[in-house]
Scaffold this active site. Structure first.
Site, PDB file in Angstrom:
ATOM      1  N   GLN A  67     -13.523  35.594 -16.148  1.00 44.91           N
ATOM      2  CA  GLN A  67     -13.018  35.387 -14.797  1.00 44.91           C
ATOM      3  C   GLN A  67     -11.740  34.562 -14.829  1.00 44.91           C
ATOM      4  O   GLN A  67     -11.578  33.668 -15.656  1.00 44.91           O
ATOM      5  CB  GLN A  67     -14.077  34.669 -13.956  1.00 44.91           C
ATOM      6  N   CYS A 115     -16.714  35.858  -8.952  1.00 48.25           N
ATOM      7  CA  CYS A 115     -17.800  36.064  -9.915  1.00 48.25           C
ATOM      8  C   CYS A 115     -18.703  37.211  -9.495  1.00 48.25           C
ATOM      9  O   CYS A 115     -19.279  37.898 -10.336  1.00 48.25           O
ATOM     10  CB  CYS A 115     -18.595  34.779 -10.092  1.00 48.25           C
ATOM     11  N   HIS A 163     -23.594  30.811  -7.882  1.00 49.63           N
ATOM     12  CA  HIS A 163     -22.854  31.671  -8.806  1.00 49.63           C
ATOM     13  C   HIS A 163     -23.590  33.001  -8.993  1.00 49.63           C
ATOM     14  O   HIS A 163     -24.825  33.067  -8.913  1.00 49.63           O
ATOM     15  CB  HIS A 163     -22.738  30.946 -10.148  1.00 49.63           C
ATOM     16  N   ASN A 179     -23.404  35.317 -17.702  1.00 52.01           N
ATOM     17  CA  ASN A 179     -22.472  34.632 -16.821  1.00 52.01           C
ATOM     18  C   ASN A 179     -21.115  35.345 -16.893  1.00 52.01           C
ATOM     19  O   ASN A 179     -20.546  35.482 -17.977  1.00 52.01           O
ATOM     20  CB  ASN A 179     -22.324  33.174 -17.271  1.00 52.01           C
ATOM     21  N   TRP A 234     -18.316  34.324 -16.371  1.00 57.56           N
ATOM     22  CA  TRP A 234     -17.268  33.476 -16.932  1.00 57.56           C
ATOM     23  C   TRP A 234     -17.090  33.705 -18.427  1.00 57.56           C
ATOM     24  O   TRP A 234     -16.094  33.316 -19.011  1.00 57.56           O
ATOM     25  CB  TRP A 234     -17.611  32.000 -16.702  1.00 57.56           C
ATOM     26  N   SER A 281      -6.353  85.724  39.804  1.00 55.16           N
ATOM     27  CA  SER A 281      -5.565  86.148  40.960  1.00 55.16           C
ATOM     28  C   SER A 281      -4.740  85.012  41.529  1.00 55.16           C
ATOM     29  O   SER A 281      -3.884  85.237  42.386  1.00 55.16           O
ATOM     30  CB  SER A 281      -6.502  86.685  42.054  1.00 55.16           C
TER      31      SER A 281
END
Length: 687
Positions: free
Chosen positions: A97, A103, A257, A281, A283, A555
């Site tokens: 990330q 995340c 997270h 994770n 990360w 008509s």
């Protein structure tokens, strides 16, 4: 009244303030192959002007404060001597990330990498930095009911050291993750628009699947069985930890997270069997420090995580009928202020019926393992952003009610009126309204006819939505989409009285045929008895339009027979108009108009009613009696023309709702076509 639950994380947003007829801005579709060929032919690198290498593509808010001083945009060839778009090596798919707090997006993306066929659908594999390289790449996302192809150039934001400031790969020469994040940011407006989100949203955007959310504090007893079936049926899974003041906890988990569920395993230890859940994770670092290392026990999982999100490509997860064929239906709709934004039943009973309504027939399936008395049905309601910037339009609180309908309503396509909702309770008595993009519920329903009513929590809130239904076998359609034009005998008899005999018979003895001027004189001078008084006035233009509609022999005049048809309708429409014009202003607003159309016995889609207001209303979208008459006559006559043209069962290939839409937009053209003896059905085909 049903119990109403609102799960609220922030203040309920008010009306979005858009014009009720403003369309959601369409996503600009760029042809990847054509752009690639053009760049290769001209020997230049692609530059995407629709998502430029500029600070505006990053955002306008707090994210800008995190950016390095000398932000630059560079192509991968300037960052590494041998850049690689994608590598099949599993370890080289790992991502890290960046500055964007997304995340949730990374957790979903990591889940995607465990399913190569799904991954290849999102990330086309025939792209590289060598063969046919032109600085252009593309990715595919499921975007509110359809797959869209998003094109980007490969200019990426980096710091002075040439390091990517957003998503990067563990292996610095791999760039598919950074480019996919750029495409996703383009889809939703900017990088900053990826700051807040749910794992479930990205999982659906990558697959078009249906989400199941399990609150782990109240997890079902068979949670392990659900995880097992999800794993073996190739579902994508993510989860979320509890919010907290400390970012990284002592146990190694990150508060508030998102994580990817990458697998499960049952092991045997000295104390007996243990169910383990493996997590990652996004990360790329900081892992669980408790028992079982990067795995944790199911019990710890339920304690330390809030939600488990499972995205299924087919909704057989909860039904235990793996491998069976499921039906899938999708309907698009809108909540329009003053017309179809009725709000929830618990918030405002009087307007709830105005919400869009959908007729659902759940059918039994012979090969089902379950009893024929119970069918698994998954219903999903998704609201669509009113802005191209994902985080600039707060989610409304949305939900839906499901009603089982009696036999008397099962064959009707008319919307259910207020009386029905005061006399019946919804199947889902404990309704939940969430300020999330999607609300999904799983039902066990007996084969029968039901009505789904999607709504916002509060009335008069505008948004577009899509409604999805999954089951083994069903039929789904919007109610109010077709028309029924019969006048009851009671109404006909009511308008065959003394007024007709005394006045009009004498008039037509002197004038066998009347023109538009004479029609105007009659309508503006007749005594409109038995009705509350407000000034009725017909313009010459309106009378010419009415005459054109009813002049069967072209008509230019009306005979007594043709006028008789008109007179009965005028009296009927006036009665309806006055009944629904509760403000006594002589004009119908959108709410009154919607009710008046229903009162006539004609069911029109919400979209056609809105078009009616645009075509026949004043600048404030209010409808006079004159305009109401002109529209209703046109609807009746064009409906009859439609049925005449389809008597052989093979004629026009437009649905009646489509015909009515064309009537509103191009009435003169359709009127001429329907009257022309050389009218060709092939001209109306939309095959």
């Amino acid at each position: 009244m049903p119990f109403l639950l609102c799960l609220k994380r922030k203040k309920s947003p008010g009306p979005l303030g858009r014009s009720i007829f403003q369309k959601h801005p369409p996503l600009a579709q760029q042809n990847y192959q054509a752009l690639l060929d053009m760049c290769l032919k001209s020997n230049r690198l692609f530059t995407d002007d629709t998502f430029p290498a500029h600070i505006s593509s990053i955002g306008t808010g707090a994210l800008l404060k995190k950016l390095p001083r000398n932000l630059q945009w560079k192509r991968p060839h300037a960052l590494h001597r041998s850049p690689v778009f994608y590598a099949a090596n599993r370890k080289q798919l790992d991502l890290c990330q960046g500055l964007v707090e997304n995340c949730w997006f990374l957790a979903a993306l990591q889940a995607l990498t465990f399913h190569q066929d799904i991954f290849a659908a999102v990330v086309p594999q025939n792209q590289s930095f060598e063969r046919k390289y032109a600085g252009i790449f593309h990715f595919r996302f499921w975007h509110f009911g359809e797959w869209v192809d998003v094109v980007v150039d490969d200019r990426l934001p980096v710091n002075e050291a040439g390091e990517l400031i957003f998503v990067s790969s563990v292996y610095k020469n791999v760039f598919w993750g950074a480019l996919l994040e750029k495409a996703y940011a383009k889809l939703y407006g900017s990088y900053e628009d990826l700051q807040i989100g749910q794992v479930s949203e990205a999982l659906v955007d990558f697959t078009g699947g249906v989400n199941i959310r399990i609150k782990l504090a109240a997890a079902p007893p068979d949670l392990w069985d659900i995880l097992t079936r999800a794993t073996y049926s190739r579902s994508l899974m993510g989860c979320q930890t509890h919010l907290g003041t400390t970012k990284v906890l002592k146990n190694g988990l990150v508060a508030g997270h998102a994580y990817t569920v990458t697998g499960i395993r049952k092991v045997t230890c000295q104390y007996g069997p243990e169910n383990l859940v493996r997590l990652r994770n996004p990360w790329g670092k900081i892992e669980w420090k408790g028992d079982w290392s990067d795995r944790m026990s199911l019990q710890d999982f339920k304690i330390h995580f809030v939600d488990l999100m499972i995205c299924k490509l087919t909704p057989d997860l909860m039904s235990k009928e793996d491998g069976k064929k499921w039906m899938y239906s999708l309907k698009r709709g809108r909540w329009v202020k003053g017309s179809t934004a009725g709000g929830s039943l618990g918030f405002c009973n009087g307007t709830f019926w105005m919400n869009p309504q959908y007729w659902l027939n759940v059918l039994p399936v012979e090969d089902s393992k379950k009893s024929l008395g119970s069918c698994n049905v998954v219903i999903s309601l998704m609201q669509k952003h009113s802005s191209k910037h994902r985080n600039r339009a707060p989610h409304l609180f949305i939900g839906f009610s499901l009603y089982k309908v009696d036999l008397q309503y099962q064959e009707s396509n008319r919307k259910l009126l207020p009386a029905f909702f005061t006399q019946h309770q919804p199947v889902n008595k404990h309704q939940v309204f969430l300020d999330e993009r999607e609300v999904t519920h799983d039902f066990q329903l007996e084969p029968c006819v039901y009505v789904i009513v999607p709504s916002t929590l509060e009335p008069q809130q505008e948004a577009e939505f899509i409604l999805r239904v999954f089951s083994r076998k069903h039929v789904l359609r919007e109610m109010g989409g077709n028309t029924s034009f019969t006048l009851s005998k009671e109404i006909v008899d009511r308008y065959e009285g003394k007024i007709w005999e005394d006045f009009f018979t004498k008039y037509f003895e002197q004038n066998p045929e009347i023109n538009a001027v004479q029609l105007q004189r009659i309508l503006n001078n007749v005594s409109w008895r038995n009705f509350q008084s407000f000034h009725l006035s017909f313009s010459l233009d309106a009378c010419q339009g009415i005459l054109a509609l009813l002049d069967l022999n072209t008509s230019g005049t009306l005979s007594i027979q043709e006028f008789r048809v008109l007179w009965k309708r005028l009296l009927f429409y006036l009665e309806v108009f006055q009944k629904r014009n509760t403000s006594r202003s002589g004009k119908l607003d959108l709410v009154e108009l919607h009710a008046a159309v229903q009162e006539t016995g004609i069911s029109l889609s919400n979209e056609v009613c809105n078009l009616m207001a645009i075509r026949y209303g004043d600048p404030h979208l209010k409808i006079s009696f004159e305009s109401f008459v002109c529209f209703m006559l046109r609807v009746e006559i064009m409906g009859e023309a439609f049925r005449n043209l389809t008597q052989d069962g093979r004629g026009i290939y437009l649905q009646e709702s489509e015909v009515l839409k064309k009537i509103c937009l191009q009435p003169q053209k359709w009127q001429k076509s329907c009257r022309n003896s050389s009218f060709s059905l092939s001209n109306c085909s939309s095959r």
